[in-house]
Design a protein around this motif. Structure first.
Motif, PDB file in Angstrom:
ATOM      1  N   GLY A  84       0.840  -1.144  -0.010  1.00  0.00           N
ATOM      2  CA  GLY A  84       0.017  -0.177   0.086  1.00  0.00           C
ATOM      3  C   GLY A  84       0.816   1.234   0.059  1.00  0.00           C
ATOM      4  O   GLY A  84       1.960   1.284  -0.345  1.00  0.00           O
ATOM      5  N   ALA A  85       0.201   2.112   0.336  1.00  0.00           N
ATOM      6  CA  ALA A  85       0.966   3.596   0.583  1.00  0.00           C
ATOM      7  C   ALA A  85       0.533   4.272   2.028  1.00  0.00           C
ATOM      8  O   ALA A  85      -0.517   4.015   2.371  1.00  0.00           O
ATOM      9  CB  ALA A  85       0.227   4.498  -0.522  1.00  0.00           C
ATOM     10  N   ALA A  86       1.674   5.334   2.223  1.00  0.00           N
ATOM     11  CA  ALA A  86       1.516   6.020   3.502  1.00  0.00           C
ATOM     12  C   ALA A  86       1.604   7.481   3.193  1.00  0.00           C
ATOM     13  O   ALA A  86       2.647   7.790   2.217  1.00  0.00           O
ATOM     14  CB  ALA A  86       2.472   5.706   4.582  1.00  0.00           C
ATOM     15  N   TYR A  87       1.053   8.328   3.602  1.00  0.00           N
ATOM     16  CA  TYR A  87       1.213   9.863   3.532  1.00  0.00           C
ATOM     17  C   TYR A  87       1.503  10.300   4.923  1.00  0.00           C
ATOM     18  O   TYR A  87       0.919  10.227   5.740  1.00  0.00           O
ATOM     19  CB  TYR A  87       0.057  10.453   3.119  1.00  0.00           C
ATOM     20  N   PRO A  97       3.246  11.871  12.472  1.00  0.00           N
ATOM     21  CA  PRO A  97       1.868  11.127  12.194  1.00  0.00           C
ATOM     22  C   PRO A  97       1.755  10.685  10.794  1.00  0.00           C
ATOM     23  O   PRO A  97       2.471  11.644   9.751  1.00  0.00           O
ATOM     24  CB  PRO A  97       1.035  12.316  12.659  1.00  0.00           C
ATOM     25  N   TYR A  98       0.877   9.874  10.620  1.00  0.00           N
ATOM     26  CA  TYR A  98       0.695   9.457   9.111  1.00  0.00           C
ATOM     27  C   TYR A  98      -0.637   8.690   8.781  1.00  0.00           C
ATOM     28  O   TYR A  98      -1.255   8.209   9.932  1.00  0.00           O
ATOM     29  CB  TYR A  98       1.786   8.737   8.390  1.00  0.00           C
ATOM     30  N   VAL A  99      -0.973   8.533   7.399  1.00  0.00           N
ATOM     31  CA  VAL A  99      -2.201   7.997   7.385  1.00  0.00           C
ATOM     32  C   VAL A  99      -1.763   6.750   6.123  1.00  0.00           C
ATOM     33  O   VAL A  99      -0.789   7.178   5.291  1.00  0.00           O
ATOM     34  CB  VAL A  99      -3.344   8.623   6.699  1.00  0.00           C
ATOM     35  N   MET A 100      -2.435   5.548   6.270  1.00  0.00           N
ATOM     36  CA  MET A 100      -1.923   4.518   5.283  1.00  0.00           C
ATOM     37  C   MET A 100      -3.300   3.874   4.630  1.00  0.00           C
ATOM     38  O   MET A 100      -4.152   4.014   5.314  1.00  0.00           O
ATOM     39  CB  MET A 100      -1.086   3.480   5.913  1.00  0.00           C
ATOM     40  N   THR A 126      -7.360   0.669   6.213  1.00  0.00           N
ATOM     41  CA  THR A 126      -6.704   1.814   6.260  1.00  0.00           C
ATOM     42  C   THR A 126      -6.329   2.170   7.715  1.00  0.00           C
ATOM     43  O   THR A 126      -6.723   1.432   8.500  1.00  0.00           O
ATOM     44  CB  THR A 126      -7.798   2.964   6.002  1.00  0.00           C
ATOM     45  N   GLY A 127      -5.422   3.287   7.991  1.00  0.00           N
ATOM     46  CA  GLY A 127      -4.578   3.073   9.246  1.00  0.00           C
ATOM     47  C   GLY A 127      -4.188   4.403   9.470  1.00  0.00           C
ATOM     48  O   GLY A 127      -3.830   5.290   8.635  1.00  0.00           O
ATOM     49  N   ILE A 128      -3.906   4.848  10.870  1.00  0.00           N
ATOM     50  CA  ILE A 128      -3.251   6.018  11.352  1.00  0.00           C
ATOM     51  C   ILE A 128      -2.376   5.487  12.057  1.00  0.00           C
ATOM     52  O   ILE A 128      -2.139   4.366  12.761  1.00  0.00           O
ATOM     53  CB  ILE A 128      -4.054   6.881  12.089  1.00  0.00           C
ATOM     54  N   PHE A 143       4.275   3.052  15.438  1.00  0.00           N
ATOM     55  CA  PHE A 143       2.767   2.481  16.338  1.00  0.00           C
ATOM     56  C   PHE A 143       1.614   2.863  15.143  1.00  0.00           C
ATOM     57  O   PHE A 143       1.516   3.952  14.918  1.00  0.00           O
ATOM     58  CB  PHE A 143       2.559   3.308  17.395  1.00  0.00           C
ATOM     59  N   GLU A 144       0.882   1.862  15.020  1.00  0.00           N
ATOM     60  CA  GLU A 144      -0.256   1.954  14.109  1.00  0.00           C
ATOM     61  C   GLU A 144      -1.686   1.302  14.450  1.00  0.00           C
ATOM     62  O   GLU A 144      -1.537   0.478  15.112  1.00  0.00           O
ATOM     63  CB  GLU A 144      -0.105   1.495  12.694  1.00  0.00           C
ATOM     64  N   LEU A 145      -2.576   2.046  14.079  1.00  0.00           N
ATOM     65  CA  LEU A 145      -3.950   1.602  14.340  1.00  0.00           C
ATOM     66  C   LEU A 145      -4.647   1.364  13.072  1.00  0.00           C
ATOM     67  O   LEU A 145      -4.904   2.309  12.219  1.00  0.00           O
ATOM     68  CB  LEU A 145      -4.899   2.437  15.232  1.00  0.00           C
ATOM     69  N   PHE A 146      -5.411   0.221  12.766  1.00  0.00           N
ATOM     70  CA  PHE A 146      -5.810  -0.115  11.580  1.00  0.00           C
ATOM     71  C   PHE A 146      -7.361  -0.513  11.697  1.00  0.00           C
ATOM     72  O   PHE A 146      -7.623  -1.020  12.425  1.00  0.00           O
ATOM     73  CB  PHE A 146      -5.253  -1.234  10.764  1.00  0.00           C
TER      74      PHE A 146
END
Length: 185
Positions: A84-87, A97-100, A126-128, A143-146
């Protein structure tokens, strides 16, 4: 069903590649190391973006705000993958911080001694997250939450197994988490 998934995956990869080429064309070429944007990271961790319960992940950041990533790991039923991709809106910050958005493994049924029920399920997630840079080089603890968008087949199989009184299933959570460490190469 597999040919539709292949077309969706090919379309997503084409769109990501087109976006990255266009975005990278907007960046001036510089020799200043501080402004160098292209990075390759590799890491180990636990969670969806690492392909399973535990696994490895690689990320290519052609521009400082965007990363394209893939993971491969073990998910109790076998190997799973994700890409996938991350911004990254604030790539200069020490805590980023980022979104995925990902496609790949996001659910699994693995019952010891009952392999006929074991199956890995694929779909979008999707995740942050946030990354804590640990060195000037750019290594980071993540550290991520999906939010996994589980497919209907998984939901049907899970519900069917819940009805069987002799099988005790783990709680199904709305969100999953991920943690890992990534090194700049």
């Amino acid at each position: 069903n597999h040919s539709i998934m292949k077309k969706i995956i090919a379309t997503i990869l084409f769109m990501l590649n087109s976006f990255l080429i266009a975005a990278n064309a907007q960046n001036p070429v510089t020799t200043n190391e501080k402004q160098k944007t292209t990075k390759i990271l590799g890491g180990v961790g636990l969670g969806i973006d690492y392909g399973g319960i535990f696994g490895i992940r690689a990320e290519y950041q052609p521009i400082k705000n965007m990363g394209v990533l893939g993971g491969l790991g073990y998910n109790l039923n076998g190997f799973g993958f994700n890409f996938g991709a991350a911004y990254y809106p604030f790539p200069e910050w020490k805590v980023q911080p980022y979104v995925m958005a990902l496609y790949g493994y996001n659910s699994v049924i693995a019952i010891s001694g009952m392999t006929e029920y074991n199956k890995t399920y694929y779909g979008f997630s999707t995740g942050i997250g946030f990354a804590v840079r640990t060195k000037d080089k750019g290594n980071k603890l993540v550290f991520e939450l999906f939010k996994p968008f589980r497919n209907q087949q998984f939901k049907d199989d899970y519900d069917d197994l819940k009805k069987k009184t002799s099988i005790k299933l783990n709680q199904l959570y709305l969100f999953t988490f991920s943690v890992g460490y990534n090194w700049v190469w």
